[in-house]
Design an enzyme around this catalytic site. Structure first.
Site, PDB file in Angstrom:
ATOM      1  N   ALA A 111      23.817  21.861  50.266  1.00 40.21           N
ATOM      2  CA  ALA A 111      24.947  21.157  49.658  1.00 40.21           C
ATOM      3  C   ALA A 111      26.276  21.707  50.155  1.00 40.21           C
ATOM      4  CB  ALA A 111      24.862  21.276  48.137  1.00 40.21           C
ATOM      5  N   ARG A 114      33.553  11.519  55.965  1.00 40.97           N
ATOM      6  CA  ARG A 114      33.656  10.053  55.914  1.00 40.97           C
ATOM      7  C   ARG A 114      33.830   9.529  54.490  1.00 40.97           C
ATOM      8  NH1 ARG A 114      28.653   7.884  59.190  1.00 40.97           N
ATOM      9  NH2 ARG A 114      27.774   9.929  58.678  1.00 40.97           N
ATOM     10  N   ASN A 129      29.015  -3.384   7.645  1.00 40.27           N
ATOM     11  CA  ASN A 129      29.408  -4.508   8.494  1.00 40.27           C
ATOM     12  C   ASN A 129      30.859  -4.331   8.934  1.00 40.27           C
ATOM     13  OD1 ASN A 129      28.666  -7.418   9.441  1.00 40.27           O
ATOM     14  ND2 ASN A 129      30.726  -7.579   8.582  1.00 40.27           N
TER      15      ASN A 129
END
Length: 420
Positions: A11, A17, A347
């Site tokens: 890594a 790019r 609700n």
């Protein structure tokens, strides 16, 4: 004492790019850094110790993996090639004897099963090196696997060093190996820089081992998708699309209905219970836990830290962030719930908002079981709405003005209504 099998994950590359200041392996696929998927694949394949070789952006990579107890770090001080990167692990592994997976951190689609198969075969065959290869329709960019007339491995030729005949070979090397240690160190000592890149190629190590009379085997156990290396933003988008398809396929196999997979996003850290349904244009990101028999969307956004218990409904244009909905709670349309605890069967009306941010700090809202929050209501946190309470349409419940259980309030600011 190093516990094996070992996995070495390379890594250290810059990833020019990508045109980014971020270390390449930390770019995210479906919500998680690429290297996370490689680490998890190695773990699930059986690796007990993981060494991540860092270089460019080393501090970033170390910080991203700081909470992983089985990860050690080696530093490649100069970018001298993959062989040099693996050699950076020698100090850590000098006394270790056993198999070592070598993988690259920018191939997030690698799956655990072929890696486990390679570890098993290396043990069974007592091979000094086992290469995982793939046969692909377009080998551009990969090193080619050369075999003799009997099909035995000869060597790897990198793309830049291929002649016209070698370029058409479809079997490629995606940089997936199992080496036996300490034998690998002997081969690394033989590497030189007489190649197009002027680098120490790890790909030359199998040929050196073979020249020493040691067994090297190449097995085409990887699929084309497994070996997609991310070097550009276009590659990143391709990896994201493939990973998203895998994630959704997994949850559909587990009993979740995804009405329109192409127009749904589910993070890799999400869990969903069976018989839940996800409708189109929904985004579920971060660590989100969804119970069974829930209904999500369309156009819902569930953010990191959200927990939905069984039977919850989060409908069209509802955003939920760091909130817990208990069983049967509903927010069916056009609402924002942030830092909220919503009780069972409560609700939440259309366009209701928990105003959790005061410009400096975020605060919590608690809504009790069976509470009714009217359309357009604003609950200014911190505030508690008791069980069975009713908040009138367009009411503003100011911070700290808790509403008692069973009470009805309305207005701006909200005030209790007289009992009828």
């Amino acid at each position: 004492m190093i516990q094996g099998p070992v996995a070495i994950i390379l890594a250290a590359g810059h990833g020019k790019r990508m045109k980014s200041e971020k270390a390449k392996v930390l770019h995210e696929v479906c919500g998680q850094p690429m290297i996370h998927y490689v680490v998890e694949a190695a773990r699930q394949a059986g690796a007990k110790t993981i060494i991540v070789v860092v270089g460019y952006g080393a501090d970033q990579v170390r910080a991203a993996l700081a909470d992983e107890p089985d990860i050690l770090f080696a530093t490649q001080t100069r970018q001298l090639g993959t062989g040099d990167a693996v050699k950076a692990c020698h100090t850590i592994l000098k006394d270790y004897q056993g198999p070592a997976l070598v993988l690259v951190g920018d191939e997030p689609l690698i799956r655990p099963q072929p890696l486990a198969d390679l570890l098993h075969r290396q043990h069974e065959d007592a091979a000094a090196c086992l290469l995982g290869t793939a046969i692909v329709p377009d080998p551009t960019g990969f090193g080619r696997i050369l075999r003799d007339s009997a099909g035995r491995f000869l060597r790897i030729v990198e793309q830049r060093d291929c002649n016209a005949e070698e370029r058409v070979i479809a079997e490629v090397n995606p940089s997936c190996y199992v080496f036996d240690l300490p034998g690998l160190w002997d081969a690394l000592d033989k590497l030189d820089t007489s190649n197009a890149q002027g680098e120490y190629y790890l790909t030359d190590a199998p040929s050196w081992l073979q020249s020493m009379g040691r067994k090297v085997v190449a097995l085409p156990v990887l699929d084309a998708d497994d070996i997609l290396g991310v070097n550009t933003r276009q590659h990143l988008a391709q990896a994201h699309a493939i990973m998203q398809a895998r994630i959704q396929d997994h949850w559909m196999t587990e009993g979740v209905s995804i009405v329109d997979p192409r127009n749904t996003y589910i993070d890799g850290r999400v869990t969903i219970g069976p018989d839940s349904v996800v409708f189109p244009f929904s985004v579920i990101s971060g660590t989100v836990k969804i119970g069974s028999q829930c209904r999500i969307g369309p156009f819902a956004h569930l953010r990191d830290g959200t927990v939905l218990d069984d039977g919850v409904e989060v409908g069209a244009f509802v955003e939920v962030n760091r909130s817990h909905f208990e069983a049967g709670a509903r927010a069916r349309h056009l609402a924002y719930l942030g830092d909220a605890q919503v009780g069972s069967n409560a609700n939440i009306g259309a366009t209701a908002v928990t105003a959790n941010f005061d410009g400096r700090d975020k605060h919590r809202t608690t809504i009790g079981a069976n509470a009714m929050i009217g359309s357009g209501a604003i609950l200014v946190a911190p505030v508690t709405i008791g069980a069975g309470a009713t908040i009138g349409a367009n009411a503003v419940v100011t911070k700290g003005q808790d509403v008692a259980g069973g009470q009805t309030v309305a207005g701006i600011p909200a005030r209790p209504l007289p009992n009828r």
